[in-house]
Design a protein around this motif. Structure first.
Motif, PDB file in Angstrom:
ATOM      1  N   LEU A 152     -10.878 -19.968 -56.917  1.00  0.00           N
ATOM      2  CA  LEU A 152     -10.224 -19.767 -55.623  1.00  0.00           C
ATOM      3  C   LEU A 152      -8.788 -19.355 -55.866  1.00  0.00           C
ATOM      4  N   ILE A 153      -8.376 -18.243 -55.259  1.00  0.00           N
ATOM      5  CA  ILE A 153      -7.010 -17.752 -55.463  1.00  0.00           C
ATOM      6  C   ILE A 153      -6.315 -17.525 -54.132  1.00  0.00           C
ATOM      7  N   ARG A 154      -5.005 -17.598 -54.165  1.00  0.00           N
ATOM      8  CA  ARG A 154      -4.187 -17.151 -53.044  1.00  0.00           C
ATOM      9  C   ARG A 154      -3.947 -15.656 -53.203  1.00  0.00           C
ATOM     10  N   MET A 155      -4.042 -14.944 -52.112  1.00  0.00           N
ATOM     11  CA  MET A 155      -3.936 -13.494 -52.199  1.00  0.00           C
ATOM     12  C   MET A 155      -2.517 -13.000 -52.398  1.00  0.00           C
ATOM     13  N   ASP A 156      -1.538 -13.888 -52.430  1.00  0.00           N
ATOM     14  CA  ASP A 156      -0.210 -13.430 -52.837  1.00  0.00           C
ATOM     15  C   ASP A 156      -0.154 -13.182 -54.341  1.00  0.00           C
ATOM     16  N   LEU A 157      -1.285 -13.457 -55.024  1.00  0.00           N
ATOM     17  CA  LEU A 157      -1.414 -13.093 -56.447  1.00  0.00           C
ATOM     18  C   LEU A 157      -1.891 -11.656 -56.628  1.00  0.00           C
ATOM     19  N   LEU A 158      -2.268 -10.983 -55.548  1.00  0.00           N
ATOM     20  CA  LEU A 158      -2.908  -9.679 -55.672  1.00  0.00           C
ATOM     21  C   LEU A 158      -2.085  -8.697 -56.487  1.00  0.00           C
ATOM     22  N   ALA A 159      -0.806  -8.570 -56.203  1.00  0.00           N
ATOM     23  CA  ALA A 159       0.030  -7.609 -56.929  1.00  0.00           C
ATOM     24  C   ALA A 159       0.045  -7.911 -58.420  1.00  0.00           C
ATOM     25  N   ASP A 160       0.111  -9.202 -58.768  1.00  0.00           N
ATOM     26  CA  ASP A 160       0.113  -9.588 -60.181  1.00  0.00           C
ATOM     27  C   ASP A 160      -1.215  -9.254 -60.849  1.00  0.00           C
ATOM     28  N   ILE A 161      -2.316  -9.478 -60.129  1.00  0.00           N
ATOM     29  CA  ILE A 161      -3.635  -9.180 -60.683  1.00  0.00           C
ATOM     30  C   ILE A 161      -3.810  -7.682 -60.883  1.00  0.00           C
ATOM     31  N   LEU A 162      -3.409  -6.896 -59.896  1.00  0.00           N
ATOM     32  CA  LEU A 162      -3.546  -5.444 -60.002  1.00  0.00           C
ATOM     33  C   LEU A 162      -2.693  -4.883 -61.133  1.00  0.00           C
ATOM     34  N   ALA A 163      -1.552  -5.520 -61.381  1.00  0.00           N
ATOM     35  CA  ALA A 163      -0.644  -5.024 -62.423  1.00  0.00           C
ATOM     36  C   ALA A 163      -0.989  -5.551 -63.807  1.00  0.00           C
ATOM     37  N   TYR A 164      -1.826  -6.582 -63.871  1.00  0.00           N
ATOM     38  CA  TYR A 164      -2.110  -7.229 -65.140  1.00  0.00           C
ATOM     39  C   TYR A 164      -2.944  -6.323 -66.032  1.00  0.00           C
ATOM     40  N   GLU A 165      -2.524  -6.195 -67.278  1.00  0.00           N
ATOM     41  CA  GLU A 165      -3.254  -5.423 -68.275  1.00  0.00           C
ATOM     42  C   GLU A 165      -3.715  -6.364 -69.373  1.00  0.00           C
ATOM     43  N   GLU A 166      -4.978  -6.262 -69.703  1.00  0.00           N
ATOM     44  CA  GLU A 166      -5.542  -7.162 -70.708  1.00  0.00           C
ATOM     45  C   GLU A 166      -4.821  -7.060 -72.044  1.00  0.00           C
ATOM     46  N   SER A 167      -4.454  -5.857 -72.422  1.00  0.00           N
ATOM     47  CA  SER A 167      -3.823  -5.674 -73.726  1.00  0.00           C
ATOM     48  C   SER A 167      -2.474  -6.373 -73.794  1.00  0.00           C
ATOM     49  N   ALA A 168      -1.807  -6.477 -72.627  1.00  0.00           N
ATOM     50  CA  ALA A 168      -0.494  -7.119 -72.605  1.00  0.00           C
ATOM     51  C   ALA A 168      -0.612  -8.640 -72.621  1.00  0.00           C
ATOM     52  N   GLY A 169      -1.555  -9.163 -71.807  1.00  0.00           N
ATOM     53  CA  GLY A 169      -1.688 -10.610 -71.717  1.00  0.00           C
ATOM     54  C   GLY A 169      -2.662 -11.188 -72.715  1.00  0.00           C
ATOM     55  N   GLY A 170      -3.635 -10.397 -73.121  1.00  0.00           N
ATOM     56  CA  GLY A 170      -4.644 -10.860 -74.060  1.00  0.00           C
ATOM     57  C   GLY A 170      -5.668 -11.753 -73.389  1.00  0.00           C
ATOM     58  N   GLY A 171      -6.904 -11.675 -73.838  1.00  0.00           N
ATOM     59  CA  GLY A 171      -7.923 -12.596 -73.385  1.00  0.00           C
ATOM     60  C   GLY A 171      -8.520 -12.303 -72.030  1.00  0.00           C
ATOM     61  N   GLY A 172      -8.343 -11.112 -71.503  1.00  0.00           N
ATOM     62  CA  GLY A 172      -8.966 -10.752 -70.240  1.00  0.00           C
ATOM     63  C   GLY A 172      -8.568 -11.688 -69.116  1.00  0.00           C
ATOM     64  N   LEU A 173      -9.553 -12.134 -68.326  1.00  0.00           N
ATOM     65  CA  LEU A 173      -9.274 -13.007 -67.201  1.00  0.00           C
ATOM     66  C   LEU A 173      -8.654 -14.323 -67.673  1.00  0.00           C
ATOM     67  N   ARG A 174      -9.101 -14.823 -68.805  1.00  0.00           N
ATOM     68  CA  ARG A 174      -8.508 -16.051 -69.341  1.00  0.00           C
ATOM     69  C   ARG A 174      -7.023 -15.871 -69.596  1.00  0.00           C
ATOM     70  N   GLY A 175      -6.662 -14.687 -70.053  1.00  0.00           N
ATOM     71  CA  GLY A 175      -5.256 -14.399 -70.283  1.00  0.00           C
ATOM     72  C   GLY A 175      -4.447 -14.442 -68.997  1.00  0.00           C
ATOM     73  N   PHE A 176      -5.058 -13.966 -67.918  1.00  0.00           N
ATOM     74  CA  PHE A 176      -4.352 -14.004 -66.638  1.00  0.00           C
ATOM     75  C   PHE A 176      -4.166 -15.431 -66.170  1.00  0.00           C
ATOM     76  N   TRP A 177      -5.232 -16.254 -66.274  1.00  0.00           N
ATOM     77  CA  TRP A 177      -5.091 -17.656 -65.873  1.00  0.00           C
ATOM     78  C   TRP A 177      -3.998 -18.342 -66.688  1.00  0.00           C
ATOM     79  N   LYS A 178      -3.965 -18.062 -67.972  1.00  0.00           N
ATOM     80  CA  LYS A 178      -2.946 -18.675 -68.831  1.00  0.00           C
ATOM     81  C   LYS A 178      -1.555 -18.262 -68.389  1.00  0.00           C
ATOM     82  N   GLN A 179      -1.423 -17.023 -67.971  1.00  0.00           N
ATOM     83  CA  GLN A 179      -0.129 -16.497 -67.531  1.00  0.00           C
ATOM     84  C   GLN A 179       0.394 -17.250 -66.305  1.00  0.00           C
ATOM     85  N   LEU A 180      -0.524 -17.782 -65.483  1.00  0.00           N
ATOM     86  CA  LEU A 180      -0.105 -18.490 -64.272  1.00  0.00           C
ATOM     87  C   LEU A 180       0.558 -19.825 -64.565  1.00  0.00           C
TER      88      LEU A 180
END
Length: 213
Positions: A152-180
């Motif tokens: 479950l996410i808040r949609m004020d994360l949308l811009a961050d999700i759209l801008a997120y690149e796996e190569s930058a954060g690493g680990g795909g979706l897991r990398g994004f969760w870690k970034q939070l």
């Protein structure tokens, strides 16, 4: 049941990811028979039982067949589809980005994989309650310490999700969760369905047995 919360000040949408190549199953996973219907039917049913009336489904592999099935069996007022042309790269992040961009009218969105059909509708309510109490940007269920779905996410994360690149954060979706960081929380739940994948025919049979008994 809920579809609107906080006296209509917040709204909840659903996103089902159904674009995968289904390589281990050997056939279109959304249209794979499950109990007396299809996997996609069970996932939609659970969301609707949880009170989520507006659901966006991201298609990919065999999208014409999947979309035709949905059009024949569901009202377009509540079930919407969009094709992810990048489904073949194997990352669910491309499907998440594709689907969330269609749900900008909602403040909160549940993200669910089509191949976890055994989740209880009560789990959706528990995740929602946890988010409202704790004010986090994302809540993920865990079963015996293992992360599962739905998210479950808040949609004020949308811009961050759209801008997120796996190569930058690493680990795909897991990398994004870690970034939070602390903006994301894990919620222990007693719902084995949150981690019951149906990637193979053997797992599918196990899931059917679990739902029957």
């Amino acid at each position: 049941m809920y579809s609107r919360i906080n006296n209509d000040e917040s709204s909840v949408g659903g996103l089902i990811l159904a674009a995968g190549l289904s390589t281990r199953m050997g056939q279109s996973k959304p249209l794979t028979k499950f109990l007396d219907k299809k996997l996609i039917d069970q996932t939609i049913k659970t969301m609707q039982e949880a009170g989520i009336d507006n659901i966006q489904i991201v298609t990919g592999f065999e999208h014409e067949r999947v979309e035709a099935y949905l059009q024949d069996n569901y009202s377009s007022d509540h079930i919407h589809t969009i094709w992810n042309p990048n489904y073949g790269n194997g990352s669910i992040l491309t499907s998440i980005k594709t689907g969330l961009a269609e749900l900008t009218d909602y403040e909160l969105v549940f993200i669910q994989l089509v191949d976890l059909p055994c989740i209880m509708s009560e789990t959706y309510q528990k995740l929602l309650e946890a988010m409202l109490v704790n004010g986090k940007k994302a809540v993920l269920p865990t079963v015996n310490g293992r992360r599962g779905h739905p998210a479950l996410i808040r949609m004020d994360l949308l811009a961050d999700i759209l801008a997120y690149e796996e190569s930058a954060g690493g680990g795909g979706l897991r990398g994004f969760w870690k970034q939070l960081g602390d903006a994301m929380m894990e919620l222990p739940v007693d719902d084995r369905g949150c981690i019951m994948d149906t990637d193979t025919k053997e797992q599918l049979q196990e899931a059917e047995n679990y739902m029957r008994y």
